[in-house]
Design a protein around this motif. Sequence first.
Motif, PDB file in Angstrom:
ATOM      1  N   UNK A   1       0.841  -1.206   0.000  1.00  6.35           N
ATOM      2  CA  UNK A   1       0.000   0.000   0.000  1.00  6.35           C
ATOM      3  C   UNK A   1       0.870   1.247   0.000  1.00  6.35           C
ATOM      4  N   UNK A   2       1.945   1.228   0.783  1.00  6.44           N
ATOM      5  CA  UNK A   2       2.851   2.367   0.822  1.00  6.44           C
ATOM      6  C   UNK A   2       3.491   2.614  -0.539  1.00  6.44           C
ATOM      7  N   UNK A   3       3.815   1.543  -1.275  1.00  8.23           N
ATOM      8  CA  UNK A   3       4.435   1.712  -2.588  1.00  8.23           C
ATOM      9  C   UNK A   3       3.475   2.345  -3.587  1.00  8.23           C
ATOM     10  N   UNK A   4       2.189   1.993  -3.501  1.00  6.55           N
ATOM     11  CA  UNK A   4       1.193   2.623  -4.361  1.00  6.55           C
ATOM     12  C   UNK A   4       1.024   4.093  -3.988  1.00  6.55           C
ATOM     13  N   UNK A   5       0.999   4.377  -2.690  1.00  9.35           N
ATOM     14  CA  UNK A   5       0.890   5.771  -2.251  1.00  9.35           C
ATOM     15  C   UNK A   5       2.087   6.595  -2.724  1.00  9.35           C
ATOM     16  N   UNK A   6       3.280   5.987  -2.709  1.00  8.30           N
ATOM     17  CA  UNK A   6       4.466   6.682  -3.205  1.00  8.30           C
ATOM     18  C   UNK A   6       4.313   7.020  -4.683  1.00  8.30           C
ATOM     19  N   UNK A   7       3.757   6.086  -5.441  1.00  6.69           N
ATOM     20  CA  UNK A   7       3.579   6.293  -6.886  1.00  6.69           C
ATOM     21  C   UNK A   7       2.581   7.418  -7.159  1.00  6.69           C
ATOM     22  N   UNK A   8       1.529   7.501  -6.353  1.00 10.04           N
ATOM     23  CA  UNK A   8       0.494   8.513  -6.551  1.00 10.04           C
ATOM     24  C   UNK A   8       0.715   9.766  -5.707  1.00 10.04           C
ATOM     25  N   UNK A   9       1.801   9.789  -4.957  1.00 10.47           N
ATOM     26  CA  UNK A   9       2.137  10.929  -4.111  1.00 10.47           C
ATOM     27  C   UNK A   9       1.026  11.220  -3.098  1.00 10.47           C
ATOM     28  N   UNK A  10       0.573  10.161  -2.410  1.00 11.62           N
ATOM     29  CA  UNK A  10      -0.469  10.284  -1.385  1.00 11.62           C
ATOM     30  C   UNK A  10       0.177  10.071  -0.019  1.00 11.62           C
ATOM     31  N   UNK A  11       0.053  11.005   0.914  1.00 11.20           N
ATOM     32  CA  UNK A  11       0.604  10.789   2.258  1.00 11.20           C
ATOM     33  C   UNK A  11      -0.065   9.585   2.925  1.00 11.20           C
ATOM     34  N   UNK A  12       0.733   8.738   3.575  1.00  7.13           N
ATOM     35  CA  UNK A  12       0.185   7.539   4.194  1.00  7.13           C
ATOM     36  C   UNK A  12       0.770   7.350   5.592  1.00  7.13           C
ATOM     37  N   UNK A  13       0.045   6.539   6.371  1.00  3.79           N
ATOM     38  CA  UNK A  13       0.482   6.192   7.724  1.00  3.79           C
ATOM     39  C   UNK A  13       0.173   4.729   7.968  1.00  3.79           C
ATOM     40  N   UNK A  14       1.166   3.960   8.426  1.00  3.72           N
ATOM     41  CA  UNK A  14       0.950   2.579   8.822  1.00  3.72           C
ATOM     42  C   UNK A  14       0.742   2.481  10.326  1.00  3.72           C
ATOM     43  N   UNK A  15      -0.304   1.764  10.739  1.00  4.34           N
ATOM     44  CA  UNK A  15      -0.617   1.559  12.160  1.00  4.34           C
ATOM     45  C   UNK A  15      -0.908   0.079  12.366  1.00  4.34           C
ATOM     46  N   UNK A  16      -0.149  -0.595  13.246  1.00  7.71           N
ATOM     47  CA  UNK A  16      -0.317  -2.023  13.451  1.00  7.71           C
ATOM     48  C   UNK A  16      -0.361  -2.361  14.938  1.00  7.71           C
ATOM     49  N   UNK A  17      -1.270  -3.269  15.297  1.00  5.97           N
ATOM     50  CA  UNK A  17      -1.364  -3.735  16.678  1.00  5.97           C
ATOM     51  C   UNK A  17      -0.774  -5.147  16.764  1.00  5.97           C
ATOM     52  N   UNK A  18       0.054  -5.375  17.774  1.00  6.18           N
ATOM     53  CA  UNK A  18       0.688  -6.672  17.964  1.00  6.18           C
ATOM     54  C   UNK A  18      -0.360  -7.687  18.436  1.00  6.18           C
ATOM     55  N   UNK A  19      -0.526  -8.767  17.667  1.00  7.38           N
ATOM     56  CA  UNK A  19      -1.509  -9.798  18.036  1.00  7.38           C
ATOM     57  C   UNK A  19      -0.842 -11.111  18.407  1.00  7.38           C
ATOM     58  N   UNK A  20       0.439 -11.280  18.076  1.00  6.87           N
ATOM     59  CA  UNK A  20       1.144 -12.496  18.484  1.00  6.87           C
ATOM     60  C   UNK A  20       2.641 -12.217  18.595  1.00  6.87           C
ATOM     61  N   UNK A  21       3.303 -12.948  19.493  1.00  5.87           N
ATOM     62  CA  UNK A  21       4.744 -12.840  19.682  1.00  5.87           C
ATOM     63  C   UNK A  21       5.287 -14.256  19.862  1.00  5.87           C
ATOM     64  N   UNK A  22       5.908 -14.774  18.799  1.00  6.10           N
ATOM     65  CA  UNK A  22       6.377 -16.161  18.826  1.00  6.10           C
ATOM     66  C   UNK A  22       7.466 -16.386  19.867  1.00  6.10           C
ATOM     67  N   UNK A  23       8.187 -15.335  20.248  1.00  2.00           N
ATOM     68  CA  UNK A  23       9.237 -15.471  21.258  1.00  2.00           C
ATOM     69  C   UNK A  23       8.631 -15.775  22.637  1.00  2.00           C
ATOM     70  N   UNK A  24       7.371 -15.444  22.821  1.00  2.00           N
ATOM     71  CA  UNK A  24       6.706 -15.680  24.102  1.00  2.00           C
ATOM     72  C   UNK A  24       5.827 -16.916  24.073  1.00  2.00           C
ATOM     73  N   UNK A  25       5.806 -17.636  22.952  1.00  2.00           N
ATOM     74  CA  UNK A  25       4.984 -18.838  22.799  1.00  2.00           C
ATOM     75  C   UNK A  25       5.558 -19.943  23.688  1.00  2.00           C
ATOM     76  N   UNK A  26       4.713 -20.503  24.524  1.00  2.00           N
ATOM     77  CA  UNK A  26       5.169 -21.552  25.432  1.00  2.00           C
ATOM     78  C   UNK A  26       4.622 -22.922  25.032  1.00  2.00           C
ATOM     79  N   UNK A  27       3.992 -22.995  23.848  1.00  2.00           N
ATOM     80  CA  UNK A  27       3.403 -24.269  23.425  1.00  2.00           C
ATOM     81  C   UNK A  27       4.460 -25.245  22.957  1.00  2.00           C
TER      82      UNK A  27
END
Length: 242
Positions: A216-242
């Motif tokens: 999505x960021x690459x398309x925004x760069x092509x069209x010169x559209x300001x963008x913002x990425x926002x992500x919430x952490x839903x898993x952390x394999x380093x903390x997996x105890x299974x």
Amino acid sequence: MKKFFGILCGICILLASTCFAGAKPIVVFGAMQVEVSHLMEKLESPKTLTVAGHNCVRGKIDGYPVIVFETRMGLVNAASAATLAAEKFKPLYVLTTGTAGAHRDNLKIGDIILCEKLCNSNVYVSDYRPRGAGSNGDDWEYQDSEIFINGNWDRVRYLYSDRKLLTIAQKISYKHGELMLGTSTSGDVWNRECDEIDLIHKNFNTDCEEMESFAIASVCAKYDIPFLGVRIICNNEFLDTS
């Protein structure tokens, strides 16, 4: 997830306060229904649309036009959706959102990464190995991506969220984890190998991974559209105890 989309509503409201009357809409992208449904429900005067198979809802937040677009998963679907939205809706700003897997063992479920930098860790060259010699990711040479940016094709390792939008997003109060600047990598893979995660982190200094933001960021760069990425952490394999 509802708490996360409360954050996104807050960001949209702050963005709207910077816009002028009659401005183009803000477009918010999420890959899966679970990543966009809560925000769609918050829209005022919603109108459901289908654009080349992509579900989206057009409405308003705090009186300002917002379009929430379901891309589906992966780089190809994300790039396709972003191109369609750029051509059809001419957005003023773009937010690319959703869940992500952690690339650091000190990240907790619920932490939010404001993606200051975005990269694509699927671009690499491997050394020749004959049949039966196996595969070794430690030998892969990660490459930069070819992107049309600033009017030219160039090889770049990172794309960057708009500094103004990052500043606005940092003003949001969030009490369910940490809200921090970071780097996200996108790829068509759900990576659960801790050594591979460490290898990507070593090469790109990443904080998390997902499947859409860099496209999505690459398309925004092509069209010169300001963008913002926002992500919430839903898993952390380093903390997996299974």
